[in-house]
Design a protein around this motif. Sequence first.
Motif, short mmCIF file in Angstrom:
data_model
loop_
_atom_site.label_atom_id
_atom_site.label_comp_id
_atom_site.label_asym_id
_atom_site.label_seq_id
_atom_site.Cartn_x
_atom_site.Cartn_y
_atom_site.Cartn_z
N GLY A 129 49.14 58.88 43.61
CA GLY A 129 50.11 59.90 43.24
C GLY A 129 50.77 59.58 41.92
N GLN A 180 56.46 63.30 39.28
CA GLN A 180 56.52 64.55 38.53
C GLN A 180 57.84 65.21 38.90
OE1 GLN A 180 53.77 68.06 39.24
NE2 GLN A 180 52.74 66.97 37.58
N VAL A 214 44.07 69.70 48.35
CA VAL A 214 45.34 70.43 48.28
C VAL A 214 46.38 69.56 47.58
CG1 VAL A 214 47.20 71.49 49.64
CG2 VAL A 214 44.81 71.69 50.40
N ALA A 215 47.05 70.12 46.59
CA ALA A 215 48.13 69.39 45.91
C ALA A 215 49.33 69.32 46.86
CB ALA A 215 48.51 70.10 44.62
N GLU A 216 49.78 68.10 47.11
CA GLU A 216 50.93 67.86 48.00
C GLU A 216 52.03 67.24 47.17
OE1 GLU A 216 50.90 68.83 51.08
OE2 GLU A 216 48.89 68.57 51.93
N ARG A 217 53.25 67.30 47.67
CA ARG A 217 54.36 66.67 46.97
C ARG A 217 55.29 65.99 47.95
NH1 ARG A 217 59.00 70.34 46.38
NH2 ARG A 217 58.55 72.14 47.67
N VAL A 244 53.58 63.64 43.31
CA VAL A 244 52.52 64.63 43.55
C VAL A 244 51.21 63.88 43.77
CG1 VAL A 244 51.27 66.56 42.52
CG2 VAL A 244 53.73 66.32 42.13
N PHE A 245 50.43 64.34 44.76
CA PHE A 245 49.12 63.76 45.03
C PHE A 245 48.23 64.84 45.62
CE2 PHE A 245 51.38 63.45 48.99
CZ PHE A 245 50.44 63.53 50.00
N VAL A 246 46.94 64.57 45.68
CA VAL A 246 45.98 65.53 46.24
C VAL A 246 45.41 64.96 47.52
CG1 VAL A 246 43.80 66.75 45.86
CG2 VAL A 246 45.42 66.46 43.96
N ARG A 247 45.45 65.79 48.58
CA ARG A 247 44.89 65.40 49.88
C ARG A 247 44.00 66.54 50.35
NH1 ARG A 247 49.14 64.04 54.44
NH2 ARG A 247 49.82 66.09 53.82
#
Length: 120
Positions: free
Chosen positions: A71, A74, A85-88, A79-82
Amino acid sequence: MQRTAYFLAAAAATLLLTGCAKNASEQDARLTEQWLGRWSGPEGTYLEITGTPADYRLTIANLDGPRRFVGRAQGAQIVFVRDGVAERIRATNGEATGMKWLLDKQNCLTVRSGEGYCRD
């Protein structure tokens, strides 16, 4: 003369805004750095954050076991991608996690409603 004054005013405003954005970015990074370590969820789930604002290492353990993600800070979130899907991750209280087990907690991180982790 007026054009020079206008140019100088515009240049000063740009420098001021750039400085403010940099300071805000540094403040946000300091905020997310406070989240380093392990956060507990219900039934043995957890979120563990290590690394730096530019390169956070996230371990999210649910009932199926731990998974790892990368992550980045931001704003006042990570923010990261799982699963594409972009997750926060953002700071909340227990009520905002949407999880009855965490309702009385005050120091929490929430990924989405129904997925939260807290520290006592």
